[in-house]
Scaffold this motif. Structure first.
Motif, PDB file in Angstrom:
ATOM      1  N   ASN A  31       0.875  -1.167   0.000  1.00  0.00           N
ATOM      2  CA  ASN A  31       0.000   0.000   0.000  1.00  0.00           C
ATOM      3  C   ASN A  31       0.915   1.219   0.000  1.00  0.00           C
ATOM      4  N   ASP A  32       0.340   2.404   0.004  1.00  0.00           N
ATOM      5  CA  ASP A  32       1.173   3.604  -0.082  1.00  0.00           C
ATOM      6  C   ASP A  32       2.109   3.738   1.112  1.00  0.00           C
TER       7      ASP A  32
ATOM      8  N   THR B  94       8.109   6.308 -10.220  1.00  0.00           N
ATOM      9  CA  THR B  94       7.669   6.054  -8.851  1.00  0.00           C
ATOM     10  C   THR B  94       7.401   4.568  -8.662  1.00  0.00           C
TER      11      THR B  94
ATOM     12  N   THR C  56       5.041   1.193   0.732  1.00  0.00           N
ATOM     13  CA  THR C  56       5.921   1.634  -0.353  1.00  0.00           C
ATOM     14  C   THR C  56       6.784   2.801   0.096  1.00  0.00           C
ATOM     15  N   ARG C  57       6.166   3.759   0.777  1.00  0.00           N
ATOM     16  CA  ARG C  57       6.920   4.910   1.282  1.00  0.00           C
ATOM     17  C   ARG C  57       8.015   4.469   2.250  1.00  0.00           C
TER      18      ARG C  57
END
Length: 588
Positions: A325-326, A351, A329-330
């Motif tokens: 999920n974001d 990205t 990933t971050r």
């Protein structure tokens, strides 16, 4: 596989391993009289009020876990003996070092093994009793087990490194202990790993491997401690192996499977268990990504391939998948100073990870606008060159066994095979005389065509040397084709061999025959016709080739062979004599 290890003592190998790690990584410190590695700047973590992270386990899994100590990952790692959980006292030492005077507290990350659960759990409870704020997550992402019966649960494997990275990034962001714990557990619940080994490892001091895998077998679904897997399978190709592993991981009939479906975003870690070559790992990485994206329709946003968690020198791999999920990933992309973490490189502006398309080559023999025509000759002259090439190829193919026999003394016994392979390909491309496939009426183009063929077909040093010869020779045939330009093409070709190959006349190489033929041809041209001068050149080349048997080898593979064993002529020089004689025979 033997138990041979390059160590000082079995008893001190773990301690000396940790000493070596901190010696070459100044951002790490080893706590005195313990097997605990801690960030050198740990006080800054406390001052900033950020959550600290502790992990550990048995040694033999290097670079895990001490290699992941650094900003953005672990604050501390505790090592046990090889494949043995560390004692509670060392764990408590680490907890005190990173948690005392740190109101943000510490998250303990362990793998799901009984020894780790007991020893880390005991240290955690003692830390709490001393007033420290601590929590724990247990990584168990093994997707190999098929039984639905009660067991010790899913083992913690290579995917543990994902948790180090995610939890470390969240802590660096200033998230609370509760937030770091919950999101780490969420990542664990959305992750799977499957292992496979071609062979077992051996522990320091042992006399052999922990288990035996036959030469035509592989072990599927093994753990990190040398324990056997869930089943033996026959040795397969990389593509087949990757498919079997991932299909097992996602098989819903297995109680520990990882559910995945088309369109899912995942991070993939291909982990070397210690004994796989980089060549194999790159092939496996390619096949893994292609199967995940091409066959299963997943979106592999992050891909990692290296040595992350090992089982000493075990020849094997593990593949870990994490649903992204974001937030995850971050966290995976966040910076870290941990020495063992390798960043997946993205292209400019990317990205998401993308498999790059091959680039279009610039130049080359087929590139538009790159061809230089070169001087042409008559059809009759082209027919004569056709005959020369054909006879030279036939003679080299017939000399295969003779040349291989000579090469068995001074090399690896394949000179004849190599020359024959190149000759056969040239002959096939030459085609019929009435419609030749090579540019026999354009010597410049012909030289470049021959260079390309021998370079790609012959391979090795012979292919490279002959390609150099023909490529350099072509430059002298571009504007005109005369007796002098043919001579100069030979001079240029020999000069290129000397420049890049390093050989000189008298070094017992093919150059001896070429040099003698060139010198004789050049010297006789003033007094003889070109045909008569070439006949003398061929005699000189044959004589020089035969005389190499009395020369000391100072270049090429033969220079590494004892002089007492070099009693026959050099095979490369004899090959030159073969094709020189073939050319002369077409002139009679």
């Amino acid at each position: 596989m033997s138990g041979k290890k390059l160590l000082n003592t079995v008893e001190k190998c773990v301690d000396e391993n940790l000493e070596g790690l901190v010696t070459i990584n100044p951002g790490l410190r080893l706590i005195k009289d313990s097997r605990v590695v801690v960030r050198a700047d740990i006080e800054s973590v406390k001052t900033a009020g950020k959550v600290a992270l502790l992990c550990g386990g048995g040694s033999g899994h290097e670079p895990a876990h001490a290699g992941y100590v650094g900003s953005g990952m672990l604050s501390c790692a505790v090592a046990g003996s090889v494949f043995t959980s560390p004692p509670p006292q060392d764990i408590l030492t680490g907890l005190r070092m990173i948690t005392k005077n740190n109101p943000a507290g510490t998250l303990v990350i362990i793998k799901n093994y009984t020894g780790d659960r007991i020893n880390f759990g005991l240290a955690l409870e003692r830390a709490k009793a001393e007033g420290m704020s601590c929590d724990i997550v247990v990584v168990g992402e093994d997707s190999a087990l098929t039984s639905h019966d009660k067991t010790a649960g899913r083992r913690g494997l290579g995917g543990t490194v994902f948790i180090h990275k995610i939890a470390g990034a969240l802590a660096e962001e200033g998230k609370s202990l509760d937030e770091v714990t919950k999101l780490s557990q969420q990542a664990i619940d959305n992750m799977g790993t499957i292992g496979l080994a071609l062979g077992a490892c051996s522990t320091p001091g042992s006399s052999g491997p922990l288990f035996t895998v036959q030469s035509d077998e592989m072990e599927l679904g093994l753990g990190l401690h040398g324990e056997a897997g869930v089943k033996r399978i026959k040795l397969m190709t990389s593509k087949e192996t990757v498919k079997v592993m991932i299909d097992h991981m996602r098989n819903p009939e297995n109680s520990t499977h990882l559910p995945i479906k088309t369109g899912d975003r995942v991070a993939c870690m291909i982990n070397n268990l210690g004994g796989m070559s980089v060549l194999e790992m790159n092939v496996i990485a390619k096949d893994t990504i292609q199967y995940l994206e091409g066959d299963l329709g997943l979106k592999v946003d992050r891909a990692y391939c290296s040595t992350y968690v090992t089982s000493l020198e075990m020849a094997g791999i593990s593949i870990s998948l994490l649903h992204l999920n974001d937030t995850f990933t971050r966290c995976l992309d966040a910076p870290t100073t941990a020495p063992a973490w390798l960043v997946p490189l993205l292209g400019p502006g990317q990205t998401d990870r993308q498999t790059p398309e091959p680039m279009t080559p610039i130049g080359g023999p087929n590139a538009e606008g790159q061809q230089i025509k070169g001087a042409s000759i008559s059809k009759d002259e082209g027919d004569r060159i056709y005959d020369m090439i054909l006879k030279a190829c036939e003679r080299l193919e017939a000399a295969k066994e003779m040349l291989d026999g000579l090469d068995s003394e001074s090399g690896d016994g394949d000179c004849g095979s190599t020359m024959s392979r190149g000759a056969q390909c040239i002959r096939e491309k030459l085609g019929k005389k009435e419609n030749p496939g090579l540019s026999v009426t354009n010597p410049f183009q012909l030289s470049l065509e021959l260079a390309s063929i021998v370079e790609s077909v012959m391979g090795g040093s012979s292919g490279g040397i002959y390609s150099l010869f023909f490529t350099a020779a072509s430059s002298q045939l571009q504007k005109e084709v005369t007796v002098q330009s043919w001579l100069q093409s030979m001079v240029a070709g020999i000069a290129a061999i000397q420049r890049y190959g390093g050989a000189e006349p008298g070094d017992r190489t093919m150059l001896d025959a070429l040099w003698a033929a060139k010198e004789t041809f050049q010297g006789k041209l003033a007094d003889m016709s070109p045909v008569e001068a070439f006949k003398e050149a061929v005699k000189a080349g044959e004589s020089a080739a035969e005389n190499t048997k009395s020369l000391k080898a100072r270049a090429g593979r033969a220079s590494y062979v004892s002089a007492d064993l070099l009693t026959k002529p050099d095979p490369g020089a004899m090959a030159v004599a073969v094709w020189l004689r073939a050319i002369q025979d077409t002139l009679n």
